[in-house]
Design an enzyme around this catalytic site. Structure first.
Site, PDB file in Angstrom:
ATOM      1  N   ASP A   7      61.473  40.949  85.103  1.00 24.37           N
ATOM      2  CA  ASP A   7      61.229  39.547  84.733  1.00 24.37           C
ATOM      3  C   ASP A   7      60.213  38.905  85.683  1.00 24.37           C
ATOM      4  OD1 ASP A   7      62.320  37.210  82.978  1.00 24.37           O
ATOM      5  OD2 ASP A   7      62.263  36.421  85.017  1.00 24.37           O
TER       6      ASP A   7
ATOM      7  N   ASP B 183      66.776  28.802  90.530  1.00 22.31           N
ATOM      8  CA  ASP B 183      67.185  29.979  91.308  1.00 22.31           C
ATOM      9  C   ASP B 183      67.389  29.652  92.786  1.00 22.31           C
ATOM     10  OD1 ASP B 183      67.187  32.026  89.236  1.00 22.31           O
ATOM     11  OD2 ASP B 183      65.042  31.653  89.113  1.00 22.31           O
TER      12      ASP B 183
ATOM     13  N   HIS C 202      69.478  34.911  85.006  1.00 22.97           N
ATOM     14  CA  HIS C 202      68.441  35.698  85.687  1.00 22.97           C
ATOM     15  C   HIS C 202      69.101  36.272  86.943  1.00 22.97           C
ATOM     16  CE1 HIS C 202      64.666  36.913  87.423  1.00 22.97           C
ATOM     17  NE2 HIS C 202      64.529  35.894  88.244  1.00 22.97           N
TER      18      HIS C 202
ATOM     19  N   GLU D 287      38.176  28.708  71.951  1.00 20.20           N
ATOM     20  CA  GLU D 287      37.978  30.156  72.046  1.00 20.20           C
ATOM     21  C   GLU D 287      38.983  30.826  72.981  1.00 20.20           C
ATOM     22  OE1 GLU D 287      35.771  31.681  70.028  1.00 20.20           O
ATOM     23  OE2 GLU D 287      36.834  33.453  70.753  1.00 20.20           O
TER      24      GLU D 287
ATOM     25  N   SER E  86      65.858  23.774  80.954  1.00 17.88           N
ATOM     26  CA  SER E  86      65.303  24.596  79.878  1.00 17.88           C
ATOM     27  C   SER E  86      66.370  25.545  79.297  1.00 17.88           C
ATOM     28  CB  SER E  86      64.115  25.382  80.438  1.00 17.88           C
ATOM     29  OG  SER E  86      63.528  26.168  79.448  1.00 17.88           O
TER      30      SER E  86
END
Ligand SMILES: NC(=O)C1=CN([C@@H]2O[C@H](COP(=O)(O)OP(=O)(O)OC[C@H]3O[C@@H](n4cnc5c(N)ncnc54)[C@H](OP(=O)(O)O)[C@@H]3O)[C@@H](O)[C@H]2O)C=CC1
Ligand SMILES: CC[C@](O)(C(C)=O)C(=O)O
Ligand SMILES: [Mg+2]
Ligand SMILES: [Mg+2]
Length: 337
Positions: free
Chosen positions: A192, A84, A109, A228, A28
Site C-alpha cells: 500500500d 495512522d 491499514h 492533455e 474518508s
C-alpha cells in the site's frame, strides 16, 4: 503464488451483525465504513474527541457518537480509522484500557501493527479490512450497489473466529461484491505504501505536473496542457480499469499506441525503476515509517510546506477554472456518497 479471493457467498453478514462495532474516526474511510455497516444492519457507534469537527457530520447521519474511550468500552469490535500517526496514542489512552476478553481490534491499514507501534494483548483478535480505494468512493460504490476490492488480514486469532469476522465486516462495506484477498499486515502495509508513493499518488502527480510544465514552458496554452495531461488521464485510466492496458491500447489510435510503446520506456527509465526499488527498500526497512512518525511528532512543518507548494502549482488554477465549466466533473465529495 495464487491467492484466495472471497466473494459475497463466502462471507456471512450475520457474524458482524452480532457485534457492537465502534468506528474510531469519521473521515474518508471512517464515514464509509460506518454508514455502509449501518446500512448492512450492523450496530455502529463513532468514537471522536469532544472537539472533533467530524462529530457534526456523524450526528447528522443519526449515528451515535461518543469519545473514543466511551465507544471502546461499549463495543466488542473497535475499528481504528483515525490518522495512522494518531493511532498509537488513541490505542494506548482510549482503547487498551477498555479491552475485554474476546474483543476485536480492527485496522483499515497495517502501518501501526507492521511497524510495532501498537501491540494488542493476546486475548483479543487483531484483524484488518483494507479497501483498495479512497473512502469516499468506497461509500459511493456501496450506495450504487457495487464495491471496492479489499484486503483482509489476521494478525492475532484469539477467538478462532477472526477471519470469519473480517470477511463479514468486509461484506458489510461492499468489499466482497468486488473481491476480498487474504493477505498479511506486512504485505498490505508495504504494498500500500509503495503503491501510493511510487505509482498512484506520488508517481502519478509528479508525472502529470511534469508533463504540464514541459508543455506550458514550451509556450503551449495551460488549458490545452491541462486537458492533455490531467483531464484525459482519467479517461485513459478508466479504460485500463475496465480492460487493462491492452483495452486502453485497443481504444487509442495506432499513432498513440506506437508512441506509448516506444516513448513510455524513455519516461520510466531503468533509473526511475531503480528509484522505485529504493523507495520500496525504505518502506521495508522502516526508514519511511520513522521519518513520517518523526515529521508528525515535530508538527508536520515539511509536510505542510510541500502541501502548500502543491496547491500553488499553476495546474491547480487552470484546472479549477476548467472544471467549473463542466458541471458533471466537479462532483463534490460528500459524506453520504
Ligand atoms: N483515505 C483513504 O481512502 C484510505 C485510508 N486508509 C487508512 O484508513 C485510516 C484512516 O485514514 P483516513 O480515512 O484517510 O483518515 P482521515 O484523515 O480522512 O480521517 C481521520 C478521522 O479521524 C479523526 N481523528 C483525528 N484524531 C482523532 C483522535 N485522536 N481520536 C479519534 N478520532 C480522531 C478525524 O477527526 P477530525 O475531523 O477531528 O480531524 C477524522 O474524522 C488510516 O489507517 C489510513 O491509512 C486505508 C485505505 C484508504
Ligand atoms: C492510494 C492512497 C491510499 O493508500 C488509498 C486511498 O488506498 C491511502 O492511504 O489513502
Ligand atoms: Mg491504499
Ligand atoms: Mg494508503
Amino acid at each position: 503464488m495464487s491467492v484466495e479471493i472471497f466473494y459475497d457467498d463466502d462471507a456471512d453478514l450475520s457474524v458482524i451483525q452480532g457485534r457492537k462495532v465502534a468506528v474510531i474516526g469519521y473521515g474518508s474511510q471512517g464515514h464509509a465504513h460506518a454508514l455502509s455497516l449501518r446500512d448492512s444492519g450492523v450496530d455502529v457507534r463513532i468514537g471522536l474527541p469532544e472537539g472533533s469537527k467530524s462529530r457534526a457530520k456523524a450526528e447528522e447521519e443519526g449515528l451515535p457518537v461518543g469519545t473514543p474511550a466511551e465507544v471502546s468500552a461499549e463495543a466488542d469490535l473497535i475499528m481504528i480509522l483515525a490518522p495512522d500517526t494518531a493511532q498509537r496514542h488513541i490505542y494506548a489512552q482510549d482503547i487498551a484500557p477498555n479491552l475485554k476478553d474476546g474483543d476485536a481490534v480492527f485496522f483499515g491499514h497495517g502501518f501501526n501493527i507492521r511497524y510495532g507501534l501498537i501491540t494488542v494483548p493476546s486475548n483479543v483478535d487483531v484483524a484488518m479490512v483494507a479497501p483498495k480505494g479512497p473512502g469516499h468512493l468506497v461509500r459511493r460504490q456501496f450506495v450504487d450497489g457495487k464495491g471496492v476490492p479489499a484486503l483482509i488480514a489476521v494478525e492475532q486469532d484469539a477467538t478462532g473466529n477472526a477471519q470469519a469476522l473480517a470477511l463479514s465486516y468486509a461484506k458489510g462495506i461492499g468489499g466482497t461484491r468486488a473481491g476480498v484477498i487474504k493477505t498479511t499486515f506486512k504485505e498490505e502495509t508495504e504494498t500500500d505504501l509503495f503503491g501510493e508513493q511510487a505509482v498512484l499518488c506520488g508517481g502519478a502527480s509528479a508525472l502529470v505536473q511534469a508533463g504540464f510544465e514541459v508543455l506550458t514552458e514550451a509556450g503551449y496554452a495551460p488549458e490545452v496542457a491541462y486537458f492533455e495531461c490531467l483531464h484525459e488521464l482519467k479517461l485513459i485510466v478508466d479504460l485500463m480499469y475496465e480492460g487493462g492496458i491492452a483495452r486502453m491500447r485497443y481504444s487509442i489510435s495506432d499513432t498513440a499506441e506506437y508512441g506509448d510503446l516506444t516513448r513510455g520506456p524513455r519516461v520510466v527509465t531503468p533509473a526511475v525503476k531503480e528509484e522505485m526499488r529504493k523507495i520500496l527498500g525504505e518502506i521495508q526497512d522502516g526508514t519511511f515509517a520513522t521519518e513520517w512518525v518523526n515529521e508528525d511528532d515535530a508538527g508536520r512543518g515539511n509536510y505542510k510546506k510541500l502541501q502548500q507548494e502543491g496547491e500553488q502549482h499553476p495546474i491547480e488554477e487552470v484546472g479549477k477554472k476548467l472544471r467549473g465549466l463542466m458541471s458533471w466533473v466537479d462532483r463534490p465529495i460528500t459524506e453520504t456518497a
